[in-house]
Structures are given as C-alpha cells and as structure tokens.
Design a protein around this motif. Structure first.
Motif, short mmCIF file in Angstrom:
data_model
loop_
_atom_site.label_atom_id
_atom_site.label_comp_id
_atom_site.label_asym_id
_atom_site.label_seq_id
_atom_site.Cartn_x
_atom_site.Cartn_y
_atom_site.Cartn_z
N ASN A 212 -50.62 46.73 38.80
CA ASN A 212 -50.81 45.43 38.14
C ASN A 212 -49.96 44.34 38.77
OD1 ASN A 212 -52.66 46.54 36.33
ND2 ASN A 212 -51.08 47.03 34.82
N ARG A 239 -54.58 48.70 37.06
CA ARG A 239 -55.11 48.56 38.40
C ARG A 239 -54.01 48.74 39.44
NH1 ARG A 239 -60.21 46.42 38.37
NH2 ARG A 239 -60.20 47.38 40.45
N THR A 240 -54.37 49.29 40.57
CA THR A 240 -53.41 49.49 41.65
C THR A 240 -53.85 48.75 42.91
OG1 THR A 240 -54.45 51.46 42.63
CG2 THR A 240 -52.97 51.81 40.75
N THR A 241 -52.87 48.48 43.76
CA THR A 241 -53.15 47.95 45.09
C THR A 241 -52.40 48.81 46.11
OG1 THR A 241 -51.31 46.38 44.85
CG2 THR A 241 -53.52 45.58 44.35
N THR A 244 -56.24 50.20 46.65
CA THR A 244 -56.90 49.65 45.48
C THR A 244 -57.48 50.78 44.64
OG1 THR A 244 -57.48 47.65 46.70
CG2 THR A 244 -58.74 48.12 44.70
N THR A 246 -57.83 52.46 40.17
CA THR A 246 -57.71 52.33 38.72
C THR A 246 -57.20 53.63 38.12
OG1 THR A 246 -59.60 50.82 38.69
CG2 THR A 246 -58.94 51.77 36.59
#
Length: 383
Positions: A212, A239-241, A244, A246
């Motif tokens: 996030n 959410r992740t980066t 990318t 979830t």
C-alpha cells in the motif's frame, strides 16, 4: 515449577521480541553418522552456495568443511526423525541433534520402540510426556490467553517440558497464566526476557516488496501464482508493488502467514536471494530437526544464519498471540518480515518476529511454510 532468569546454554541470548515489519524507506561441526540407513547422499560443496558457507562461518564460527559435514548430518537426521516419529505414533516426544557429538536423539515415552535399521546411530531418550501432551499444555495456555507480560511459550524438547517466558520481572503474570490454564506445574519452566515482542514491518525469496505504498516486507517463497509471506505485513485485499500483487489471504494474530497473488508478467523463481550476488535453489520443504543449522534471507539484513531451538512456539506480540512458530537463534531486523528461512535447500518458514538485532544477536521466530501451503492449497515453485 521453577523460575530462572538464565536459560540453559542451548536456549540463551533472547532480547527484544518484535515482528519484522518496517516503515517504507528509500558451532561446531558434526561428523556424518556412518552406515546411514536413511540413504541420504552426503552434502558436497557443489550442493551448497558459497555465500551460505560464508554466512555460517561468519555467524556461527563454523569452518566450511565442518559446515558441510553438519549439513550432511542434519539432512540424514531429518529423514531418520520423520520415519521414527511416524513409527512411534503417540509415544513420540520430539527429536534433536547434538552439534558437538554429531548424534541424533529421539525421545519417546516408549524408548524401546526406537529400533530398526533407521534407528542405527540414533540415541533413544526416555521421556515422561509425549510431544502431543506437551503441545496440549501449550494449547491450554493459549486458551487461557497470554497476557501482555508473557512473551512466549514453547516446548523445550530435550528438557521434555513447556517453557513460559515472562517479560522483564513480570514473572507473577507467567505463574498466574500457568495456574489459570490448570496445567501440571511440574511440566512447566518459567524464564524471562528483557523485552516484549513487537512487529518489525519494514519473486525471489528474501527480496523486498512494498505494501500500500506505506511499508516494506520481504518475500518468503515463490508459490504457484505468487508468493507466501508474513500475515502481519498486510491484510487480505492489500496491494503490493515490486512485484505488483494483492494479498489473497492473510491471518494475524493467531497465525502469521499470508499469500500474495502477483500480476501476470512477474517471473516466479524457486530460489532465495543470498545477498552475495547469487541465489539458493529451493528443492523442497522437509522440516529440519531441533539443533539444525538454518539461514534466513531478508531485505534489511540480508543473509543470516543460526540454529533451530524449538517448534510449535507461541509468542505474545502487542497485537496478540501467534502460535505454532519455529524458534531460532538467527538475528533479524525491521523489514525482514516475511523473508525466507532455509535449512540447506529445504524451505522452513517465513520470518515473523523476534528480539534483538544483527549487531548484538537475538531470537527470531518463523511461521512454518508447510502450514501456509496447506492453509491456502499452494505449491512451492522449486528451483
């Protein structure tokens, strides 16, 4: 029920317990037993990345040749223990390896049943209580509710007892917990730790990822569709980066596991970052014995090694109690949360929390990887 502030040597060195999540920011060797009935092949230098041997020498003072002997020994021991634990059934009381003597110990309430070809070279130990009985005592402690002044409980397999660890001088709370749970006092030992557990937060295992756009954790292991990590790193739907993705499932407290489904286009690699320019291939997830060498990968402190102290440990964090963890002597720091724990090339768990740091040492706890795989029906990506 005795109270001591000094743990036995095998369990010494605990400091502040924390979950390894941080804010977003730019020995001795043992000889391999002869006549291996289990038939486990010896571990050679070609099987073990040089960075792992370097880390074992740095963190545990073990020369490379001795480390290879120990890794061969503990691989063989894990196979023997698995077979004997199944044969012993409800009389099984746990197992451990002796780093100095190079021996495998298997405890049982019926030690005469430790026999057969696989028991060759194994020391049978008579135990008053089975592992199931000790874990049932721990379950009653969980049901009673660990108070804030109790850091953790775990099964000390060699001692055949449950250890309840109080925070600082708050030993009365630990004694009250034992009394409230109604468990046998002679099966419990009280100890203390200077600091309370807390969280750390800060697709190759050990690499950083971001949640996030607010915090950082570490990848545990690649699985089909994504990766597994610590539950305290993110709630379901977060959410992740990089990569990318979830969070499709998350459990914390109680457990500390989660899995992240990543977007298409991300390459899933069955390996762990050794933070020396290479990777350690993941070959499976066979559980190592108490006393085994293990190494952890995380995005804050990189590659660190230690030994397994106990399984099925309960830890009281500020957010609540987490049960079923692996207790180790490996150090970790904020941002290492969720990162990989390996025994040789076998996945063991993901980083939950701990005490201390990688300057002074400490204790770190890991969520077993096989439990995560079973909970979500996942399969490891193997190297």
């Amino acid at each position: 029920m005795t109270l001591t502030r000094t743990r036995r040597a095998a369990l010494s060195g605990a400091a502040a317990l924390t979950l390894l999540l941080g804010p977003l920011a730019a020995g001795s060797g043992a000889a391999t037993p002869s006549g291996s009935a289990a038939g486990t092949a010896a571990v050679t230098a070609s099987d073990v990345p040089a960075a792992m041997l370097d880390a074992l020498e740095r963190d545990l003072g073990v020369p490379r040749e001795k480390a290879l002997q120990r890794l061969s020994f503990q691989s063989d021991a894990a196979t023997r223990v698995r077979t004997l634990s199944q044969a012993l059934g409800d009389t099984y009381a746990g197992a451990w390896v002796d780093p100095a003597a190079g021996t495998v110990h298997v405890a049982s309430t019926a030690p005469q049943r430790v026999r057969g070809p696989v028991a060759r070279g194994v020391t049978a130990v008579a135990a008053e209580r089975s592992l199931a009985e000790l874990e049932a005592i721990g379950a009653r402690l969980d049901a009673a509710g660990l108070p804030a002044d109790v850091a953790t409980w775990y099964v000390d397999v060699p001692a055949n007892e449950v250890v309840v660890e109080a925070v600082g001088s708050a030993t009365t709370a630990a004694a009250d917990l034992v009394a409230a749970a109604g468990v046998p006092a002679d099966a419990v030992r009280l100890t203390s730790t200077p600091e309370a557990p807390s969280t750390f937060i800060d697709v190759v295992g050990g690499n950083a990822y971001y949640i996030n756009n607010a915090s950082r954790c570490s990848v545990g292991f690649a699985v089909q569709g994504g990766f597994v990590t610590a539950g305290h790193c993110g709630a379901t739907g977060a959410r992740t980066t990089n990569p990318t993705g979830t969070f499709r499932g998350s459990s914390f407290p109680g457990n500390d596991y989660a899995w992240v489904q990543v977007a298409s286009g991300n390459a899933l690699v069955g390996a762990v970052n050794n933070y020396s320019g290479g990777r350690v291939a993941v070959r499976g997830s066979q559980q190592a014995a108490v006393g085994a060498y293990v190494c952890r990968s995380g995005s804050t402190t990189g590659w660190r090694c230690g030994t397994v102290q106990a399984y099925n440990t309960s830890v009281r964090y500020a957010q609540g109690t987490v049960s079923g963890l692996i207790r180790t002597t490996v150090c970790a720091e904020p941002g290492d949360s969720g990162g990989s724990l390996l025994a040789g090339n076998q996945a063991q768990g993901v980083t939950s929390g701990g005490s201390g740091n990688c300057r002074t040492g400490g204790t770190t706890y890991f969520q077993p990887v096989n439990e995560i795989l079973q909970a979500y029906g996942l399969q490891l990506v193997l190297g």
